[in-house]
Design an enzyme around this catalytic site. Structure first.
Site, PDB file in Angstrom:
ATOM      1  N   LYS A  45       0.819  -1.196   0.000  1.00 48.44           N
ATOM      2  CA  LYS A  45       0.000   0.000   0.000  1.00 48.44           C
ATOM      3  C   LYS A  45       0.862   1.258   0.000  1.00 48.44           C
ATOM      4  O   LYS A  45       0.381   2.341  -0.240  1.00 48.44           O
ATOM      5  CB  LYS A  45      -0.866   0.029   1.283  1.00 48.44           C
ATOM      6  CG  LYS A  45      -1.715  -1.190   1.498  1.00 48.44           C
ATOM      7  CD  LYS A  45      -2.332  -1.083   2.929  1.00 48.44           C
ATOM      8  CE  LYS A  45      -2.656  -2.461   3.413  1.00 48.44           C
ATOM      9  NZ  LYS A  45      -3.009  -2.477   4.848  1.00 48.44           N
ATOM     10  N   GLU A  95       7.271   2.231  -6.639  1.00 46.94           N
ATOM     11  CA  GLU A  95       7.478   1.813  -5.246  1.00 46.94           C
ATOM     12  C   GLU A  95       7.652   3.032  -4.344  1.00 46.94           C
ATOM     13  O   GLU A  95       8.114   4.081  -4.787  1.00 46.94           O
ATOM     14  CB  GLU A  95       8.753   0.951  -5.150  1.00 46.94           C
ATOM     15  CG  GLU A  95       8.495  -0.521  -4.910  1.00 46.94           C
ATOM     16  CD  GLU A  95       8.057  -0.847  -3.478  1.00 46.94           C
ATOM     17  OE1 GLU A  95       7.330  -0.056  -2.839  1.00 46.94           O
ATOM     18  OE2 GLU A  95       8.441  -1.922  -3.000  1.00 46.94           O
ATOM     19  N   ASP A  96       7.327   2.845  -3.088  1.00 50.52           N
ATOM     20  CA  ASP A  96       7.525   3.930  -2.121  1.00 50.52           C
ATOM     21  C   ASP A  96       8.997   4.067  -1.748  1.00 50.52           C
ATOM     22  O   ASP A  96       9.570   5.140  -1.776  1.00 50.52           O
ATOM     23  CB  ASP A  96       6.644   3.735  -0.874  1.00 50.52           C
ATOM     24  CG  ASP A  96       6.808   2.354  -0.217  1.00 50.52           C
ATOM     25  OD1 ASP A  96       7.497   1.483  -0.776  1.00 50.52           O
ATOM     26  OD2 ASP A  96       6.223   2.159   0.873  1.00 50.52           O
ATOM     27  N   ASP A 135      14.636  -0.560  -0.233  1.00 46.22           N
ATOM     28  CA  ASP A 135      15.431  -0.756   0.982  1.00 46.22           C
ATOM     29  C   ASP A 135      16.411  -1.902   0.709  1.00 46.22           C
ATOM     30  O   ASP A 135      17.391  -1.700  -0.024  1.00 46.22           O
ATOM     31  CB  ASP A 135      14.446  -1.044   2.129  1.00 46.22           C
ATOM     32  CG  ASP A 135      15.081  -1.072   3.503  1.00 46.22           C
ATOM     33  OD1 ASP A 135      15.986  -0.281   3.754  1.00 46.22           O
ATOM     34  OD2 ASP A 135      14.654  -1.887   4.333  1.00 46.22           O
ATOM     35  N   LYS A 158      17.217   3.813  -0.323  1.00 49.61           N
ATOM     36  CA  LYS A 158      18.195   3.686   0.773  1.00 49.61           C
ATOM     37  C   LYS A 158      19.317   2.786   0.264  1.00 49.61           C
ATOM     38  O   LYS A 158      19.356   1.596   0.595  1.00 49.61           O
ATOM     39  CB  LYS A 158      17.548   2.982   1.974  1.00 49.61           C
ATOM     40  CG  LYS A 158      16.702   3.814   2.883  1.00 49.61           C
ATOM     41  CD  LYS A 158      16.265   2.931   4.076  1.00 49.61           C
ATOM     42  CE  LYS A 158      15.261   3.597   4.954  1.00 49.61           C
ATOM     43  NZ  LYS A 158      14.668   2.629   5.929  1.00 49.61           N
ATOM     44  N   PHE A 211      14.416   5.009   9.723  1.00 50.50           N
ATOM     45  CA  PHE A 211      13.066   4.576   9.382  1.00 50.50           C
ATOM     46  C   PHE A 211      12.161   5.783   9.175  1.00 50.50           C
ATOM     47  O   PHE A 211      11.947   6.586  10.075  1.00 50.50           O
ATOM     48  CB  PHE A 211      12.498   3.642  10.457  1.00 50.50           C
ATOM     49  CG  PHE A 211      11.370   2.820   9.925  1.00 50.50           C
ATOM     50  CD1 PHE A 211      11.626   1.674   9.165  1.00 50.50           C
ATOM     51  CD2 PHE A 211      10.059   3.201  10.124  1.00 50.50           C
ATOM     52  CE1 PHE A 211      10.577   0.932   8.636  1.00 50.50           C
ATOM     53  CE2 PHE A 211       9.004   2.460   9.590  1.00 50.50           C
ATOM     54  CZ  PHE A 211       9.269   1.320   8.846  1.00 50.50           C
ATOM     55  N   ASP A 264       4.405   3.549   6.051  1.00 43.92           N
ATOM     56  CA  ASP A 264       3.841   3.286   7.371  1.00 43.92           C
ATOM     57  C   ASP A 264       4.849   2.703   8.344  1.00 43.92           C
ATOM     58  O   ASP A 264       5.911   2.194   7.963  1.00 43.92           O
ATOM     59  CB  ASP A 264       2.703   2.258   7.251  1.00 43.92           C
ATOM     60  CG  ASP A 264       3.239   0.840   6.976  1.00 43.92           C
ATOM     61  OD1 ASP A 264       4.035   0.686   6.019  1.00 43.92           O
ATOM     62  OD2 ASP A 264       2.899  -0.086   7.731  1.00 43.92           O
ATOM     63  N   ARG A 275       0.603   6.717   7.444  1.00 44.44           N
ATOM     64  CA  ARG A 275       0.541   6.833   5.973  1.00 44.44           C
ATOM     65  C   ARG A 275      -0.073   8.156   5.543  1.00 44.44           C
ATOM     66  O   ARG A 275       0.217   8.657   4.461  1.00 44.44           O
ATOM     67  CB  ARG A 275      -0.304   5.699   5.380  1.00 44.44           C
ATOM     68  CG  ARG A 275       0.272   4.304   5.550  1.00 44.44           C
ATOM     69  CD  ARG A 275      -0.485   3.329   4.642  1.00 44.44           C
ATOM     70  NE  ARG A 275      -0.301   1.941   5.005  1.00 44.44           N
ATOM     71  CZ  ARG A 275       0.716   1.163   4.616  1.00 44.44           C
ATOM     72  NH1 ARG A 275       1.672   1.666   3.867  1.00 44.44           N
ATOM     73  NH2 ARG A 275       0.799  -0.097   4.971  1.00 44.44           N
TER      74      ARG A 275
HETATM   75  P1  IMP Z   1      12.792  -4.220   0.820  1.00 44.54           P
HETATM   76  O1  IMP Z   1      12.288  -5.549   0.352  1.00 44.54           O
HETATM   77  O2  IMP Z   1      13.707  -4.375   2.009  1.00 44.54           O
HETATM   78  O3  IMP Z   1      13.416  -3.373  -0.258  1.00 44.54           O
HETATM   79  O4  IMP Z   1      11.529  -3.485   1.432  1.00 44.54           O
HETATM   80  C1  IMP Z   1      10.793  -2.564   0.717  1.00 44.54           C
HETATM   81  C2  IMP Z   1       9.540  -2.245   1.478  1.00 44.54           C
HETATM   82  O5  IMP Z   1       9.835  -2.097   2.864  1.00 44.54           O
HETATM   83  C3  IMP Z   1       8.979  -0.909   1.056  1.00 44.54           C
HETATM   84  O6  IMP Z   1       8.061  -1.032   0.008  1.00 44.54           O
HETATM   85  C4  IMP Z   1       8.328  -0.421   2.338  1.00 44.54           C
HETATM   86  O7  IMP Z   1       6.996  -0.888   2.397  1.00 44.54           O
HETATM   87  C5  IMP Z   1       9.132  -1.043   3.449  1.00 44.54           C
HETATM   88  N1  IMP Z   1      10.122  -0.114   4.024  1.00 44.54           N
HETATM   89  C6  IMP Z   1      11.465  -0.139   3.900  1.00 44.54           C
HETATM   90  N2  IMP Z   1      12.058   0.873   4.550  1.00 44.54           N
HETATM   91  C7  IMP Z   1      11.049   1.598   5.091  1.00 44.54           C
HETATM   92  C8  IMP Z   1      11.011   2.814   5.881  1.00 44.54           C
HETATM   93  O8  IMP Z   1      12.016   3.469   6.210  1.00 44.54           O
HETATM   94  N3  IMP Z   1       9.765   3.225   6.243  1.00 44.54           N
HETATM   95  C9  IMP Z   1       8.616   2.578   5.898  1.00 44.54           C
HETATM   96  N4  IMP Z   1       8.609   1.446   5.160  1.00 44.54           N
HETATM   97  C10 IMP Z   1       9.816   0.967   4.763  1.00 44.54           C
HETATM   98 MG    MG Z   2       5.297  -1.137   3.669  1.00 42.16          MG
END
Ligand code: IMP
Ligand code: MG
Length: 180
Positions: A42, A98-99, A102, A130, A152, A159, A165
């Protein structure tokens, strides 16, 4: 809610500038293509809603929902599809929206899954990146709004435990909130 925020990283105005810049660039790059924006729910919902209105070439949209979190702040690498796409990707130039990028584990999984469906192309547009946290080597942002350090962040769709959000800006969450 505001009391839980340590500092504001990107104000509403700053976010609008970032989204407009991305929209211009994408409109230029996709003017002779068959663009399909795929929003990963979301977290990307607000970014998606603003970005699509900053894009001036025709585009289709679709949504998918995955869950990837072992706990509330770390990606597990195990991705479960909660809602799949409705549109058949053949013939589309897919841009995943994507938001935040990470570890990259979530997108690595989604990208492979969508590539198997024979789109014309697949690229990734993330509002925040990041890069320090990357744990896979096959994922990078083709379009990135801004880089953030390893903190974070919440707001503008992002969220912590389904909260924050609806903050109109992006801010750093106080550590005591997620470490308690
Ligand atoms: P990844 O698989 O580790 O790249 O995770 C990506 C997802 O983790 C993103 O789409 C977010 O939903 C969540 N996420 C990663 N870092 C943050 C943060 O700093 N704040 C909020 N959500 C995060
Ligand atoms: Mg998330």
């Amino acid at each position: 809610m505001l009391n839980d925020i340590q500092k504001v990283y990107y104000s509403e105005e700053h976010l609008a500038d970032i989204v407009n810049r991305l929209g211009k660039q994408i409109s230029e790059d996709y003017k002779d293509k068959n663009l399909l924006l795929v929003s990963v729910l979301k977290g990307s919902v607000i970014f998606m809603a603003d970005l699509m209105r900053a894009i001036t070439v025709p585009c289709a949209i679709d949504f998918m929902c995955v869950s990837s979190y072992a706990n509330k702040t770390e990606s597990s690498g195990v991705v479960k599809i909660i809602k799949d796409l409705d549109i058949n990707l053949e013939g589309y130039d897919v841009l995943i929206v994507e938001d935040i990028l990470d570890s990259g584990k979530t997108l690595s999984y989604i990208r492979k899954l969508l590539l198997d469906r024979n789109p014309k192309s697949i690229k990734i547009c993330t509002l925040l990146d990041k890069p320090e946290r990357r744990a896979v080597d096959d994922i990078w942002a083709d379009y990135s709004g801004a880089e953030v350090p390893d903190e974070f962040v919440v707001g503008y769709g992002l969220d912590y435990d389904e909260k924050y959000r609806n903050l109109p800006f992006i801010g750093v969450l106080k550590r005591e909130i997620y470490e308690k």
